[in-house]
Design a protein around this motif. Sequence first.
Motif, PDB file in Angstrom:
ATOM      1  N   VAL A 141     -82.119 -49.711  13.439  1.00 23.14           N
ATOM      2  CA  VAL A 141     -82.351 -49.288  12.057  1.00 23.14           C
ATOM      3  C   VAL A 141     -82.855 -50.449  11.203  1.00 23.14           C
ATOM      4  CG1 VAL A 141     -81.256 -48.338   9.980  1.00 23.14           C
ATOM      5  CG2 VAL A 141     -80.645 -47.451  12.243  1.00 23.14           C
ATOM      6  N   ILE A 142     -82.328 -51.649  11.472  1.00 21.27           N
ATOM      7  CA  ILE A 142     -82.752 -52.829  10.712  1.00 21.27           C
ATOM      8  C   ILE A 142     -83.254 -53.914  11.667  1.00 21.27           C
ATOM      9  CG2 ILE A 142     -81.127 -52.400   8.822  1.00 21.27           C
ATOM     10  CD1 ILE A 142     -79.369 -54.674  10.000  1.00 21.27           C
ATOM     11  N   ARG A 143     -84.024 -54.844  11.087  1.00 21.75           N
ATOM     12  CA  ARG A 143     -84.434 -56.035  11.817  1.00 21.75           C
ATOM     13  C   ARG A 143     -83.917 -57.238  11.039  1.00 21.75           C
ATOM     14  NH1 ARG A 143     -87.890 -56.666  15.801  1.00 21.75           N
ATOM     15  NH2 ARG A 143     -88.912 -54.654  15.510  1.00 21.75           N
ATOM     16  N   GLN A 144     -83.387 -58.225  11.752  1.00 23.21           N
ATOM     17  CA  GLN A 144     -82.899 -59.431  11.084  1.00 23.21           C
ATOM     18  C   GLN A 144     -83.596 -60.652  11.660  1.00 23.21           C
ATOM     19  OE1 GLN A 144     -78.514 -58.739  11.513  1.00 23.21           O
ATOM     20  NE2 GLN A 144     -78.577 -58.709   9.278  1.00 23.21           N
ATOM     21  N   ARG A 145     -83.849 -61.610  10.787  1.00 22.01           N
ATOM     22  CA  ARG A 145     -84.454 -62.867  11.230  1.00 22.01           C
ATOM     23  C   ARG A 145     -83.738 -64.003  10.515  1.00 22.01           C
ATOM     24  NH1 ARG A 145     -87.925 -65.320   7.580  1.00 22.01           N
ATOM     25  NH2 ARG A 145     -88.260 -64.103   5.689  1.00 22.01           N
ATOM     26  N   GLU A 146     -83.717 -65.143  11.162  1.00 19.12           N
ATOM     27  CA  GLU A 146     -83.084 -66.296  10.557  1.00 19.12           C
ATOM     28  C   GLU A 146     -84.153 -67.247  10.063  1.00 19.12           C
ATOM     29  OE1 GLU A 146     -80.063 -67.864  13.094  1.00 19.12           O
ATOM     30  OE2 GLU A 146     -78.958 -65.975  13.053  1.00 19.12           O
ATOM     31  N   ASP A 147     -83.908 -67.809   8.901  1.00 20.92           N
ATOM     32  CA  ASP A 147     -84.832 -68.757   8.291  1.00 20.92           C
ATOM     33  C   ASP A 147     -83.965 -69.878   7.738  1.00 20.92           C
ATOM     34  OD1 ASP A 147     -86.864 -70.109   7.119  1.00 20.92           O
ATOM     35  OD2 ASP A 147     -87.189 -68.674   5.491  1.00 20.92           O
ATOM     36  N   ASN A 170     -80.798 -71.647   7.191  1.00 26.68           N
ATOM     37  CA  ASN A 170     -79.414 -71.184   7.283  1.00 26.68           C
ATOM     38  C   ASN A 170     -79.217 -69.837   6.594  1.00 26.68           C
ATOM     39  OD1 ASN A 170     -79.699 -71.973   4.688  1.00 26.68           O
ATOM     40  ND2 ASN A 170     -77.955 -73.392   4.662  1.00 26.68           N
ATOM     41  N   ARG A 171     -80.310 -69.099   6.427  1.00 29.82           N
ATOM     42  CA  ARG A 171     -80.187 -67.768   5.831  1.00 29.82           C
ATOM     43  C   ARG A 171     -80.633 -66.718   6.840  1.00 29.82           C
ATOM     44  NH1 ARG A 171     -82.708 -68.901  -0.195  1.00 29.82           N
ATOM     45  NH2 ARG A 171     -81.108 -70.404  -0.822  1.00 29.82           N
ATOM     46  N   ARG A 172     -80.015 -65.558   6.752  1.00 33.75           N
ATOM     47  CA  ARG A 172     -80.431 -64.435   7.584  1.00 33.75           C
ATOM     48  C   ARG A 172     -81.014 -63.362   6.668  1.00 33.75           C
ATOM     49  NH1 ARG A 172     -76.365 -62.097  12.068  1.00 33.75           N
ATOM     50  NH2 ARG A 172     -76.678 -64.214  12.841  1.00 33.75           N
ATOM     51  N   TRP A 173     -82.193 -62.894   7.026  1.00 35.37           N
ATOM     52  CA  TRP A 173     -82.907 -61.914   6.212  1.00 35.37           C
ATOM     53  C   TRP A 173     -82.968 -60.585   6.957  1.00 35.37           C
ATOM     54  CZ3 TRP A 173     -84.599 -63.175   1.315  1.00 35.37           C
ATOM     55  CH2 TRP A 173     -84.546 -64.539   0.988  1.00 35.37           C
ATOM     56  N   THR A 174     -82.856 -59.517   6.206  1.00 34.91           N
ATOM     57  CA  THR A 174     -82.767 -58.178   6.791  1.00 34.91           C
ATOM     58  C   THR A 174     -83.846 -57.263   6.216  1.00 34.91           C
ATOM     59  OG1 THR A 174     -80.367 -58.436   6.996  1.00 34.91           O
ATOM     60  CG2 THR A 174     -81.232 -56.191   7.150  1.00 34.91           C
ATOM     61  N   THR A 175     -84.504 -56.508   7.120  1.00 40.69           N
ATOM     62  CA  THR A 175     -85.458 -55.474   6.691  1.00 40.69           C
ATOM     63  C   THR A 175     -85.114 -54.159   7.377  1.00 40.69           C
ATOM     64  OG1 THR A 175     -86.959 -56.088   8.489  1.00 40.69           O
ATOM     65  CG2 THR A 175     -87.418 -57.032   6.329  1.00 40.69           C
ATOM     66  N   LEU A 176     -85.552 -53.062   6.768  1.00 42.57           N
ATOM     67  CA  LEU A 176     -85.440 -51.746   7.383  1.00 42.57           C
ATOM     68  C   LEU A 176     -86.624 -51.567   8.346  1.00 42.57           C
ATOM     69  CD1 LEU A 176     -83.759 -49.079   7.113  1.00 42.57           C
ATOM     70  CD2 LEU A 176     -85.439 -48.348   5.396  1.00 42.57           C
ATOM     71  N   ARG A 177     -86.374 -51.030   9.538  1.00 45.69           N
ATOM     72  CA  ARG A 177     -87.469 -50.793  10.499  1.00 45.69           C
ATOM     73  C   ARG A 177     -88.110 -49.437  10.215  1.00 45.69           C
ATOM     74  NH1 ARG A 177     -85.610 -52.546  16.474  1.00 45.69           N
ATOM     75  NH2 ARG A 177     -87.769 -51.890  16.851  1.00 45.69           N
ATOM     76  N   LEU A 198     -88.924 -46.404  12.903  1.00 48.23           N
ATOM     77  CA  LEU A 198     -88.106 -45.188  12.820  1.00 48.23           C
ATOM     78  C   LEU A 198     -88.981 -43.967  12.553  1.00 48.23           C
ATOM     79  CD1 LEU A 198     -85.247 -46.765  10.722  1.00 48.23           C
ATOM     80  CD2 LEU A 198     -84.937 -45.745  12.989  1.00 48.23           C
ATOM     81  N   GLU A 199     -89.955 -44.142  11.664  1.00 46.77           N
ATOM     82  CA  GLU A 199     -90.810 -43.010  11.295  1.00 46.77           C
ATOM     83  C   GLU A 199     -91.700 -42.602  12.473  1.00 46.77           C
ATOM     84  OE1 GLU A 199     -90.295 -41.333   8.716  1.00 46.77           O
ATOM     85  OE2 GLU A 199     -91.983 -39.940   8.919  1.00 46.77           O
ATOM     86  N   ALA A 200     -92.157 -43.594  13.253  1.00 46.21           N
ATOM     87  CA  ALA A 200     -93.008 -43.278  14.404  1.00 46.21           C
ATOM     88  C   ALA A 200     -92.220 -42.526  15.477  1.00 46.21           C
ATOM     89  CB  ALA A 200     -93.592 -44.574  14.987  1.00 46.21           C
ATOM     90  N   ARG A 201     -90.983 -42.920  15.657  1.00 47.05           N
ATOM     91  CA  ARG A 201     -90.195 -42.319  16.753  1.00 47.05           C
ATOM     92  C   ARG A 201     -89.542 -41.011  16.315  1.00 47.05           C
ATOM     93  NH1 ARG A 201     -88.713 -42.184  21.787  1.00 47.05           N
ATOM     94  NH2 ARG A 201     -86.539 -42.396  22.440  1.00 47.05           N
ATOM     95  N   PHE A 202     -89.038 -40.970  15.075  1.00 49.45           N
ATOM     96  CA  PHE A 202     -88.319 -39.783  14.578  1.00 49.45           C
ATOM     97  C   PHE A 202     -88.863 -39.411  13.197  1.00 49.45           C
ATOM     98  CE2 PHE A 202     -85.019 -42.416  16.847  1.00 49.45           C
ATOM     99  CZ  PHE A 202     -85.051 -41.701  18.036  1.00 49.45           C
TER     100      PHE A 202
END
Lengths: 128, 128
Positions: A79-85, A87-94, A98-102
């Motif tokens: 549901v989400i993607r996280q990346r580290e930059d 010492n911070r972790r950033w979060t996005t909605l996929r 999600l829309e392509a699959r469902f």
Amino acid sequence: MVVEREVVSMPRSQRRTLTHPEADELDVLDVLHALSDPTRMTIVQTLRADPERACGTFPVDVAPSTLTHHFRVLREAGVIRQREDGNRRWTTLRRDDLEARFPGLVEAVVTAYERQAPPPGSGAGQPH
Amino acid sequence: MVVEREVVSMPRSQRRTLTHPEADELDVLDVLHALSDPTRMTIVQTLRADPERACGTFPVDVAPSTLTHHFRVLREAGVIRQREDGNRRWTTLRRDDLEARFPGLVEAVVTAYERQAPPPGSGAGQPH
């Protein structure tokens, strides 16, 4: 209105490799389970309004270890993607994956949820 | 093709009052949780094709006590309605109640599920 929130740094000991399922491997039952919790739904609502956020800035009132658990459930369901930059972790909605699959699923779920719970930012929650 | 299946009688000791949430009390998080399991999703798919079924006739391969648990989760979330008639328990999908409270939700969920799993009756399951 833009609200500035403190970005909480992540201790080095908590950093680790973040794994994500491929877009064509997303399982709808995992997605439904991930969305069946009010904290996780608040995270999704927040990311629909604000595409990328640092982890300490979500308007949820739970302990850090609990929040880490909720992020992991959402991440492992795709549901989400996280990346580290640094010492911070950033979060996005996929959203695209999600829309392509469902097609229409997340929209239908969030719409249904917002019929019974106001979206974050309406005064019901505080940043954690 | 119509498949005749044996209707399993329910022991008197297992009979009890069945409670159901009111239509305007359905919680979308409970509904999502109820739908986040393959056996429960098969029950919902089956009821979409066949409005009322006796409890022993669903094409799922789980132990009776497990099936009773799955029916309870679906019933308490307001996804299904159950009634007893003599020594048989009959199950229906609360399609109208769900559609009134969360328009399009169950359709979107089942459509997403059927993109990754064939509906029952296609040879993948056996009646329990």
